[in-house]
Design a protein around this motif. Structure first.
Motif, short mmCIF file in Angstrom:
data_model
loop_
_atom_site.label_atom_id
_atom_site.label_comp_id
_atom_site.label_asym_id
_atom_site.label_seq_id
_atom_site.Cartn_x
_atom_site.Cartn_y
_atom_site.Cartn_z
N HIS A 106 0.82 -1.21 0.00
CA HIS A 106 0.00 0.00 0.00
C HIS A 106 0.85 1.26 0.00
N GLY A 107 2.15 1.05 -0.02
CA GLY A 107 3.04 2.20 -0.13
C GLY A 107 3.04 3.06 1.12
N ARG A 108 3.23 4.36 0.90
CA ARG A 108 3.40 5.25 2.05
C ARG A 108 2.07 5.83 2.52
N MET A 113 -4.73 4.01 8.14
CA MET A 113 -5.23 3.49 6.86
C MET A 113 -4.66 2.10 6.60
N THR A 114 -3.39 1.97 6.88
CA THR A 114 -2.74 0.67 6.68
C THR A 114 -3.38 -0.38 7.59
N MET A 118 -5.30 -3.70 6.53
CA MET A 118 -4.87 -5.00 7.03
C MET A 118 -6.07 -5.77 7.58
N ILE A 119 -6.95 -5.07 8.28
CA ILE A 119 -8.13 -5.73 8.85
C ILE A 119 -8.99 -6.30 7.72
N SER A 183 -12.57 4.56 12.09
CA SER A 183 -11.71 5.61 12.67
C SER A 183 -10.80 6.25 11.63
N ALA A 184 -10.36 5.48 10.65
CA ALA A 184 -9.45 6.06 9.62
C ALA A 184 -10.26 6.59 8.46
#
Lengths: 185, 158
Positions: A106-108, A113-114, A118-119, A183-184
């Motif tokens: 997913h890069g930077r 968000m990551t 992942m979830i 939340s994100a």
């Protein structure tokens, strides 16, 4: 739309005659689709790159078999799917994805968000291969229901039912993570 | 947690499977139900993630290079196979026409004339059957091996 199909048909015909520019064009148009499908299923960036390349090699080795432009995309997806299946036959499949591997592809992006990705990716990995494929193809922009049906070797109505069930199963896997998902941004 | 009975309709709503009236009713319900609003936000987050596409980067040249390599390897293995088949063919011919008669001659003192054992077959074949059926049978075997080899070669090339 008509001209896009004509362009694609032209590229396929030229690639069948061994035109390298046409091959490059076909790769450029379809690489994100194939890579997304493979990455969703393997969750490994390097493996996905490798399998994407394998897919295109197989496509070009057999491109003379393509008779109509409509079947090209589903046929290519089917090759990718079969290669992923072969890959999983060779290695023992793991259905837990690490934070690092998600960050890799997913890069930077920011940590929240990551984490959200992942979830979702973890939940997706717990579904069957068929469910994963259905959800990936359905939500990928540009894939029509008929094309999904052709890749999955199902009828369009069964695809609809399948998507519905897969989506519910995915939601079940996400139970308890709602707060983090929301939340994100 | 999912205490609203309408929450089951969220997936249908997201997939656009509700009819016009059902959709209208559900949207009315959404305005007042916090549980469904939250659930819809979760579904939207999932949908956003699922509709993401990933870019493998510039892989075009790598694919073309690997394709070329594979084609070269295939061509090389084809010629290797053709060479192997030719060697097998020559070996079979030498075995059939030289080594086996020589071996039999050294063991039995003379090249056996099988025509006496295959007279029945010889009669069936009529005038075509030569005196020495043994050589003829070996000749047929050799042709069969040759045809099968060529067929395998054609299959591999295809």
């Amino acid at each position: 739309m008509k001209s896009t199909i004509d362009d694609l048909e032209n590229l396929i015909r030229r690639a069948q005659d061994g035109d390298e520019h046409a091959m490059t064009g076909l790769i450029t148009i379809h690489k994100a689709l194939i890579f997304t499908i493979v990455l969703r299923m393997t969750n490994d960036y390097d493996t996905s790159q490798d399998l994407t390349q394998e897919t295109f090699i197989k496509v070009f080795m057999n491109i003379r078999k393509v008779k109509s432009v409509e079947h090209f995309k589903p046929w290519m997806c089917m090759i990718a799917r079969n290669l992923v299946r072969d890959y999983f036959r060779r290695i023992k499949r793991s259905n837990t994805i690490s934070f690092e591997s998600i960050k890799d592809f997913h890069g930077r992006s920011n940590i929240e968000m990551t984490r959200r990705r992942m979830i979702i990716q973890n939940a997706l990995a717990k579904l069957t291969e068929k469910d994963q494929m259905l959800l990936t193809l359905t939500y990928y922009e540009g894939m029509k229901l008929d094309e999904v049906a052709e890749v999955m070797k199902m009828t369009a109505s069964n695809v609809k039912i399948g998507i519905h069930r897969a989506r519910k199963r995915l939601r079940k896997q996400l139970e308890g993570y709602e707060h983090e998902l929301l939340s994100a941004g | 947690m999912n205490s609203c009975p309408q929450v089951e309709k969220i997936v249908d709503y997201c997939l656009g499977e509700l009819t016009g009236r059902e959709k209208g009713n559900f949207e009315m319900h959404l305005k007042s139900c916090e549980i469904c609003q939250r659930e819809l936000r979760v579904e939207m987050a999932v949908e956003n993630e699922l509709s993401r596409e990933f870019d493998p980067g510039f892989i075009e040249n790598r694919i073309k290079a690997r394709l070329q390599l594979k084609q070269t390897q295939d061509m090389r293995s084809f010629w290797l196979y053709a060479f192997r088949m030719a060697v097998y063919g020559v070996t079979a011919a030498v075995a059939a026409f030289v080594l086996i008669p020589m071996l039999l001659k050294s063991l039995l003192g003379s090249v056996p004339n099988l025509s006496q054992y295959t007279q029945g077959v010889g009669e069936l074949l009529g005038k075509l059957a030569p005196g020495n059926m043994f050589i003829m049978v070996l000749g047929f075997c050799y042709i069969a091996v040759f045809v099968v080899s060529m067929y395998s070669l054609a299959q591999i090339r295809r």
